[in-house]
Motif scaffolding. Structure first.
Motif, short mmCIF file in Angstrom:
data_model
loop_
_atom_site.label_atom_id
_atom_site.label_comp_id
_atom_site.label_asym_id
_atom_site.label_seq_id
_atom_site.Cartn_x
_atom_site.Cartn_y
_atom_site.Cartn_z
N VAL A 175 0.86 -1.18 0.00
CA VAL A 175 0.00 0.00 0.00
C VAL A 175 0.90 1.23 0.00
CG1 VAL A 175 -1.84 1.26 1.18
CG2 VAL A 175 -1.73 -1.25 1.35
N GLY A 176 0.61 2.19 -0.90
CA GLY A 176 1.39 3.43 -0.91
C GLY A 176 1.32 4.13 -2.24
N SER A 177 1.82 5.35 -2.27
CA SER A 177 1.85 6.15 -3.49
C SER A 177 3.29 6.35 -3.92
CB SER A 177 1.17 7.50 -3.27
OG SER A 177 1.78 8.20 -2.19
N TRP A 178 3.49 6.63 -5.20
CA TRP A 178 4.83 6.82 -5.75
C TRP A 178 5.54 7.95 -5.01
CZ3 TRP A 178 7.45 4.05 -9.45
CH2 TRP A 178 8.65 4.61 -9.94
N GLY A 179 6.70 7.65 -4.45
CA GLY A 179 7.46 8.65 -3.71
C GLY A 179 7.04 8.78 -2.26
N GLY A 180 6.06 7.99 -1.83
CA GLY A 180 5.58 8.08 -0.46
C GLY A 180 6.08 6.95 0.40
N PRO A 181 5.62 6.89 1.66
CA PRO A 181 6.07 5.82 2.57
C PRO A 181 5.51 4.47 2.14
CG PRO A 181 4.32 7.10 3.58
CD PRO A 181 4.70 7.83 2.32
N LEU A 182 6.22 3.45 2.52
CA LEU A 182 5.83 2.07 2.21
C LEU A 182 5.04 1.47 3.37
CD1 LEU A 182 6.06 -0.66 0.63
CD2 LEU A 182 8.22 -1.01 1.83
#
Length: 268
Positions: A80-87
């Protein structure tokens, strides 16, 4: 311990659809291998390298291991996450855990997984390039050491000798891996050979979280082998990128066996 892990930046840019989707959610690959580093073992090994009166006893200081939930599970994770965001990884135990909020290694892992989900061959291309890059560096270092051994200290420059003295401790895990990959048993397919080799060099027993030791070249070979044999229904080993990576793994491991000290080329 966020600083215990590292992950290279993916070569490929973000998938086009990521601009329209704020968050990704998908099933992770069977294993999410990340690079681990042990600062204490590194210090211990440097002390051992300077020891003059006792045989060195080195500890594994780096390698790759599977990311796992705090419950110990490392399979059937959801990314779960967005590109460049936390994992964030969702475990079947229903206890979501955030690997990190801002560590670069975790952001790069998430990018790699998004690329894998969009096009699984992207990781094969990156691993192929990384293996070639680090094999070239290994080849250069090996040739330099050979030249210094073949020539006496009197004919070597002080700069060369200092460079050799302060060079990294050789990766003792590379040759065993190369030998395991190069060995061909009767009626063994290439996929079976890779699986066997991974079992032989694994630090942890079957059923425990997979962990391997080794420097950069060893790590990327193991990651490449794992990506090929754990592709499930994607049959990545049959793709053009998979065949290219498989050929690179065979070529590199055979070179190590033939030319590294203690390899097949030295009569062992």
């Amino acid at each position: 311990m966020d600083d215990a892990y590292s992950e290279p930046e993916p070569f490929d840019p973000a998938p086009a659809r990521s601009a329209a989707e704020a968050e990704w959610r998908f099933a992770a690959p069977r294993l999410i291998l990340v690079e681990w580093h042990d600062a204490h073992a590194d210090w211990h090994n440097r002390v051992m390298a300077d020891e003059l009166f006792a045989p060195p006893s080195y500890l594994p200081k780096e390698g790759v291991e599977a990311l796992a939930c705090p419950c110990g599970n490392y399979k059937q994770l959801t990314v779960v996450g967005s590109w460049g965001g936390p994992l964030t990884l969702q475990c079947p135990c229903s206890s979501p855990f955030r690997a990190t909020s801002d560590a670069p290694w975790a952001v790069n892992v998430l990018k790699r997984l998004i690329l894998w989900h969009s096009d699984a061959t992207s990781e094969l291309r990156q691993l192929n390039d990384l293996i070639i890059e680090h094999h070239t560096a290994h080849h250069i270092y090996r040739d330099r050491v050979t030249d210094l051994v073949d020539n006496s200290a009197a004919t070597s420059t002080a700069h060369d000798l200092r460079a050799l003295m302060h060079a990294p401790i050789p990766d003792n895990n590379l040759l065993p891996l190369a030998r395991a990959v190069a060995r061909r048993e009767e009626r063994e397919t290439r996929s079976m050979r890779l699986r066997r080799a991974l079992r032989e060099v694994r630090l942890t027993p079957e059923g425990r979280r997979p962990r391997y030791a080794g420097g950069p070249l060893t790590r990327y070979l193991i990651r490449g082998m794992t990506a090929l044999v754990d592709s499930a229904d994607r049959d990545l080993i049959l793709t053009e990128e998979g065949r290219r990576l498989l050929d690179t793994i065979d070529r590199v491991t055979m070179d190590v066996c033939q030319h590294d000290p203690g390899g097949l080329g030295s009569g062992s």
